[in-house]
Design a protein around this motif. Structure first.
Motif, PDB file in Angstrom:
ATOM      1  N   VAL A 186      42.787  58.311  11.091  1.00  0.00           N
ATOM      2  CA  VAL A 186      42.306  57.945  12.427  1.00  0.00           C
ATOM      3  C   VAL A 186      40.979  58.635  12.728  1.00  0.00           C
ATOM      4  CG1 VAL A 186      42.755  58.300  14.892  1.00  0.00           C
ATOM      5  CG2 VAL A 186      44.539  57.325  13.437  1.00  0.00           C
ATOM      6  N   LEU A 187      40.878  59.918  12.399  1.00  0.00           N
ATOM      7  CA  LEU A 187      39.643  60.654  12.670  1.00  0.00           C
ATOM      8  C   LEU A 187      38.480  60.102  11.858  1.00  0.00           C
ATOM      9  CD1 LEU A 187      40.986  64.338  12.865  1.00  0.00           C
ATOM     10  CD2 LEU A 187      40.595  62.725  14.735  1.00  0.00           C
ATOM     11  N   LEU A 188      38.735  59.680  10.632  1.00  0.00           N
ATOM     12  CA  LEU A 188      37.685  59.044   9.829  1.00  0.00           C
ATOM     13  C   LEU A 188      37.193  57.765  10.506  1.00  0.00           C
ATOM     14  CD1 LEU A 188      39.117  59.505   6.214  1.00  0.00           C
ATOM     15  CD2 LEU A 188      36.921  60.405   7.044  1.00  0.00           C
ATOM     16  N   ALA A 189      38.120  56.991  11.059  1.00  0.00           N
ATOM     17  CA  ALA A 189      37.726  55.777  11.768  1.00  0.00           C
ATOM     18  C   ALA A 189      36.932  56.117  13.026  1.00  0.00           C
ATOM     19  CB  ALA A 189      38.968  54.962  12.127  1.00  0.00           C
ATOM     20  N   PHE A 190      37.344  57.141  13.733  1.00  0.00           N
ATOM     21  CA  PHE A 190      36.598  57.562  14.923  1.00  0.00           C
ATOM     22  C   PHE A 190      35.157  57.911  14.562  1.00  0.00           C
ATOM     23  CE2 PHE A 190      40.453  59.292  17.569  1.00  0.00           C
ATOM     24  CZ  PHE A 190      40.858  57.993  17.809  1.00  0.00           C
ATOM     25  N   LYS A 191      34.969  58.524  13.400  1.00  0.00           N
ATOM     26  CA  LYS A 191      33.634  58.985  12.998  1.00  0.00           C
ATOM     27  C   LYS A 191      32.731  57.827  12.567  1.00  0.00           C
ATOM     28  CE  LYS A 191      31.260  61.804   9.488  1.00  0.00           C
ATOM     29  NZ  LYS A 191      30.277  62.377  10.427  1.00  0.00           N
ATOM     30  N   ASP A 200      26.205  53.727  19.330  1.00  0.00           N
ATOM     31  CA  ASP A 200      25.751  54.861  18.528  1.00  0.00           C
ATOM     32  C   ASP A 200      26.932  55.342  17.687  1.00  0.00           C
ATOM     33  OD1 ASP A 200      24.854  57.180  17.402  1.00  0.00           O
ATOM     34  OD2 ASP A 200      24.158  58.093  19.278  1.00  0.00           O
ATOM     35  N   PRO A 201      26.949  55.078  16.390  1.00  0.00           N
ATOM     36  CA  PRO A 201      28.101  55.454  15.565  1.00  0.00           C
ATOM     37  C   PRO A 201      28.162  56.936  15.219  1.00  0.00           C
ATOM     38  CG  PRO A 201      26.415  54.447  14.204  1.00  0.00           C
ATOM     39  CD  PRO A 201      25.916  54.357  15.623  1.00  0.00           C
ATOM     40  N   ASP A 202      27.175  57.703  15.680  1.00  0.00           N
ATOM     41  CA  ASP A 202      27.094  59.108  15.280  1.00  0.00           C
ATOM     42  C   ASP A 202      27.359  60.089  16.414  1.00  0.00           C
ATOM     43  OD1 ASP A 202      26.350  58.430  12.617  1.00  0.00           O
ATOM     44  OD2 ASP A 202      24.280  58.094  13.296  1.00  0.00           O
ATOM     45  N   ASP A 203      27.703  59.611  17.611  1.00  0.00           N
ATOM     46  CA  ASP A 203      27.846  60.549  18.727  1.00  0.00           C
ATOM     47  C   ASP A 203      29.300  60.924  19.001  1.00  0.00           C
ATOM     48  OD1 ASP A 203      28.690  58.144  19.814  1.00  0.00           O
ATOM     49  OD2 ASP A 203      27.738  58.502  21.760  1.00  0.00           O
ATOM     50  N   GLU A 204      30.245  60.396  18.228  1.00  0.00           N
ATOM     51  CA  GLU A 204      31.643  60.755  18.404  1.00  0.00           C
ATOM     52  C   GLU A 204      31.953  62.078  17.693  1.00  0.00           C
ATOM     53  OE1 GLU A 204      31.564  56.298  18.885  1.00  0.00           O
ATOM     54  OE2 GLU A 204      30.682  57.744  17.479  1.00  0.00           O
ATOM     55  N   LEU A 267      39.466  68.311   6.969  1.00  0.00           N
ATOM     56  CA  LEU A 267      38.860  67.603   8.103  1.00  0.00           C
ATOM     57  C   LEU A 267      37.403  68.014   8.280  1.00  0.00           C
ATOM     58  CD1 LEU A 267      41.695  67.789  10.807  1.00  0.00           C
ATOM     59  CD2 LEU A 267      41.322  66.039   9.050  1.00  0.00           C
ATOM     60  N   TYR A 268      37.153  69.315   8.167  1.00  0.00           N
ATOM     61  CA  TYR A 268      35.787  69.814   8.366  1.00  0.00           C
ATOM     62  C   TYR A 268      34.865  69.286   7.263  1.00  0.00           C
ATOM     63  CZ  TYR A 268      32.141  73.038   9.908  1.00  0.00           C
ATOM     64  OH  TYR A 268      30.965  73.558  10.399  1.00  0.00           O
ATOM     65  N   ALA A 269      35.355  69.286   6.032  1.00  0.00           N
ATOM     66  CA  ALA A 269      34.536  68.833   4.902  1.00  0.00           C
ATOM     67  C   ALA A 269      34.160  67.362   5.040  1.00  0.00           C
ATOM     68  CB  ALA A 269      35.285  69.064   3.594  1.00  0.00           C
ATOM     69  N   ASP A 270      34.983  66.587   5.735  1.00  0.00           N
ATOM     70  CA  ASP A 270      34.688  65.171   5.964  1.00  0.00           C
ATOM     71  C   ASP A 270      33.848  64.948   7.221  1.00  0.00           C
ATOM     72  OD1 ASP A 270      35.919  64.273   3.697  1.00  0.00           O
ATOM     73  OD2 ASP A 270      37.804  63.733   4.665  1.00  0.00           O
ATOM     74  N   GLY A 271      33.381  66.025   7.831  1.00  0.00           N
ATOM     75  CA  GLY A 271      32.529  65.905   9.010  1.00  0.00           C
ATOM     76  C   GLY A 271      33.258  65.469  10.259  1.00  0.00           C
ATOM     77  N   LEU A 272      34.554  65.759  10.341  1.00  0.00           N
ATOM     78  CA  LEU A 272      35.365  65.277  11.448  1.00  0.00           C
ATOM     79  C   LEU A 272      35.535  66.297  12.570  1.00  0.00           C
ATOM     80  CD1 LEU A 272      38.160  63.559   9.321  1.00  0.00           C
ATOM     81  CD2 LEU A 272      36.006  62.593  10.157  1.00  0.00           C
ATOM     82  N   VAL A 273      35.166  67.540  12.307  1.00  0.00           N
ATOM     83  CA  VAL A 273      35.332  68.623  13.270  1.00  0.00           C
ATOM     84  C   VAL A 273      33.989  68.901  13.940  1.00  0.00           C
ATOM     85  CG1 VAL A 273      36.053  71.027  13.581  1.00  0.00           C
ATOM     86  CG2 VAL A 273      37.151  69.601  11.827  1.00  0.00           C
ATOM     87  N   SER A 274      34.019  69.227  15.220  1.00  0.00           N
ATOM     88  CA  SER A 274      32.790  69.581  15.920  1.00  0.00           C
ATOM     89  C   SER A 274      32.017  70.641  15.131  1.00  0.00           C
ATOM     90  CB  SER A 274      33.103  70.130  17.314  1.00  0.00           C
ATOM     91  OG  SER A 274      31.976  70.752  17.887  1.00  0.00           O
ATOM     92  N   ALA A 275      30.721  70.423  14.971  1.00  0.00           N
ATOM     93  CA  ALA A 275      29.892  71.383  14.239  1.00  0.00           C
ATOM     94  C   ALA A 275      29.830  72.728  14.956  1.00  0.00           C
ATOM     95  CB  ALA A 275      28.484  70.816  14.062  1.00  0.00           C
ATOM     96  N   ASP A 276      30.151  72.735  16.249  1.00  0.00           N
ATOM     97  CA  ASP A 276      30.060  73.960  17.049  1.00  0.00           C
ATOM     98  C   ASP A 276      31.408  74.645  17.226  1.00  0.00           C
ATOM     99  OD1 ASP A 276      27.296  73.487  17.527  1.00  0.00           O
ATOM    100  OD2 ASP A 276      27.815  72.074  19.121  1.00  0.00           O
ATOM    101  N   VAL A 277      32.433  74.198  16.503  1.00  0.00           N
ATOM    102  CA  VAL A 277      33.786  74.639  16.802  1.00  0.00           C
ATOM    103  C   VAL A 277      33.967  76.145  16.653  1.00  0.00           C
ATOM    104  CG1 VAL A 277      34.747  74.345  14.478  1.00  0.00           C
ATOM    105  CG2 VAL A 277      36.200  73.956  16.490  1.00  0.00           C
ATOM    106  N   MET A 278      33.224  76.778  15.764  1.00  0.00           N
ATOM    107  CA  MET A 278      33.386  78.212  15.542  1.00  0.00           C
ATOM    108  C   MET A 278      32.440  79.073  16.373  1.00  0.00           C
ATOM    109  SD  MET A 278      35.912  78.458  13.570  1.00  0.00           S
ATOM    110  CE  MET A 278      36.876  77.457  12.410  1.00  0.00           C
TER     111      MET A 278
END
Length: 533
Positions: A186-191, A200-204, A267-278
């Motif tokens: 599901v997260l891959l589809a969201f991305k 804009d397919p890149d703002d999710e 999830l992070y390696a697939d770019g699914l986690v917020s880049a600012d999460v840490m």
């Protein structure tokens, strides 16, 4: 709303304890009065002056002498350390855990032992009789009672609910996930598929969570995924302690924790986690979750309620969903059980052992635990915040200020969750919409929570008091252990390496004293169980 993660406590408005200054107000005027009862109250930054709260007059009447209020809304820890080091504290200090267990065992002799004053505290004694866990929370290992907790009754059993953007699922023709693999898909589809439909397919941001720090885990963090592997935790995980089959463990070195970290790295390696999460702070976490106007930005996340997490404008896009199973074969799914921390406030009122106005101070303590004052200190005064329908029937009213949500209104007009008090089990209260929403959003977690026996399945930290030696020892051990552990949490999720480094990491934490820390917890847990009969 909830306080920032890592602060033990119950739902609160999330405004930062920043810009407020130290406010002083004295009964009938200003300045210190040697004939007055000096009460220091630690307030939320939103909370107005004590003089504006109608119920305060009843407290002053109960005292029988003038009351001088000292009101602290910022820099409490700094002020407290100076005050305690000087050995000079006010007659009473009010505020949830404003004076901590660590303060009590460190600054011996500063706080009045109330255990032999119960004849003067009939409301408190009645609460202890009706809710024996409150007496456990108040009583030191040698029987002293230096501080009294509160009981709020109506809060739900968990602080953390997980939400998915149902509108995004509908836009993409997807079902709610039930396992980690399904969530990943599901997260891959969201991305990749412009889930929010704005072109804009890149703002999710497919998934986001609140920041963890060096002190361990708190609310709204993916530590709750330990439940996907059958491990119930408390308060989002804290320092890692859990109970399983009567044995205390620490999940920081449990193989199930490694599985959670490995999944999050995927999830992070697939770019699914917020880049600012840490790196983001809590306010940034809240802000990004509220999207841009009607356009949501986050697909899956955790929060107190949908309206609190995502804001009223887009909250209706989100649905709470049940705990996920690690995979389709998992039958034992758990969650984080937080009822003790949500429904009880630790150490809400404490008396100075040097007070020369002990009788007045005892009267004030007991007054706070009267039925009417308990309600008003929590939700606000009768007429403005609460309608008293008589015969033990009450209705918490909507905010008189229509620009505020019910939680912010509560925190603005009264002490709210920072107050002493006892909400009786035999009264009827129509709750404000923020608590109603939290209870309703908890429905998908009912089965997982019902499977937890609080007496045997969780680490009951709020009910356990440790002696000075053990408390001091654990403080030192946790400083050594949690620093490297939480650094690895961040590194392993963002960069990977958990499998290759796991054995060395476990050996490192054990070498830093984790085994000793678990043994200390086990000893107290065994004593706690024995005391329960």
């Amino acid at each position: 709303m909830l306080p920032k993660p890592h602060r033990r406590g119950a739902p609160a408005a999330v405004a930062s304890l920043a810009a407020a200054a130290l406010l002083l107000s004295a009964c009938g005027g200003g300045g210190e009065d040697d004939n007055a009862l000096h009460i220091l109250v630690v307030k939320h930054a939103l909370t107005g002056p004590m003089a504006d709260m109608g119920w305060v007059a009843d407290i002053e009447e109960a005292a029988g002498i003038p009351v001088e209020w000292e009101e602290v809304s910022a820099d409490w820890d700094q002020k407290k350390s100076t005050m305690l080091a000087a050995g000079d504290i006010p007659d009473l200090v009010i505020g949830a855990n404003a004076i901590t267990d660590a303060d009590m065992v460190t600054f011996t002799g500063l706080f009045e032992d109330l255990s032999d004053d119960m004849d003067s505290l009939p409301n408190v004694q009645a609460m202890f009789d009706a809710r024996p866990e409150t007496e456990l929370m108040a009583t030191r290992p040698d029987g002293e009672v230096f501080s009294i907790p509160s009981y709020r009754r109506f809060w739900p059993q968990t602080s953390t609910r997980q939400y998915i953007n149902q509108q995004w699922l509908d836009n993409l023709g997807l079902e709610q996930p039930t396992t980690w693999d399904e969530l990943h898909e599901v997260l891959l589809a969201f991305k990749t598929e412009d889930a929010n439909g704005n072109g804009d397919p890149d703002d999710e941001i497919p998934i986001d969570w609140s920041p963890a720090g060096e002190s361990g885990f708190g609310y709204f963090q993916p530590s709750v995924f330990l439940g996907s592997l059958g491990l119930p935790i408390t308060n989002g995980g804290g320092s890692g302690y859990f109970v399983e089959d009567g044995t205390v463990g620490n999940f920081l070195t449990d193989p199930r924790y490694k599985e959670v970290v490995s999944f999050l790295h995927d999830l992070y390696a697939d770019g699914l986690v917020s880049a600012d999460v840490m790196t983001q702070d809590y306010s940034a976490y809240q802000s990004v979750g509220r999207g841009d106007g009607d356009t949501a930005k986050v697909g899956f996340s955790w929060g107190w309620t949908a309206s609190d997490r995502f804001g009223p404008q887009i909250a209706d896009q989100y649905a709470p969903i049940a705990p996920l199973a690690a995979d389709a074969s998992t039958t034992d799914v758990a969650w984080t059980y937080d009822s003790y921390s949500l429904n009880y406030g630790l150490n809400t009122i404490t008396m100075s052992a040097q007070s020369t106005k002990k009788d007045a101070a005892l009267k004030v303590i007991d007054a706070f635990y009267g039925q009417d004052l308990s309600l008003q200190a929590l939700w606000g005064e009768f007429g403005q915040n609460i309608e008293d329908g008589g015969n033990g029937v009450y209705t918490v009213l909507p905010p008189a200020d229509e620009t505020l949500d019910p939680s912010s209104w509560k925190w603005t007009t009264t002490l709210a969750d920072n107050s002493p008090g006892w909400i009786r089990d035999d009264i009827e209260v129509t709750l404000p919409t923020d608590i109603q929403e939290a209870v309703e959003d908890e429905a998908p977690f009912a089965d997982a929570l019902a499977a937890i026996d609080p007496a045997t399945d969780i680490w009951p930290g709020e009910l356990i008091k440790m002696n000075a030696e053990d408390s001091s020892r654990l403080s030192l051990l946790h400083t050594d252990i949690l620093g490297p552990a939480m650094q690895r949490w961040a590194t392993w999720i963002t960069e990977g390496g958990v499998d290759a480094e796991w054995d060395d990491y476990v050996a490192e934490l054990e070498g830093l004293g984790l085994t000793e820390a678990v043994e200390i917890h086990q000893r107290y847990y065994d004593e706690y169980l024995a005391a329960q009969g």
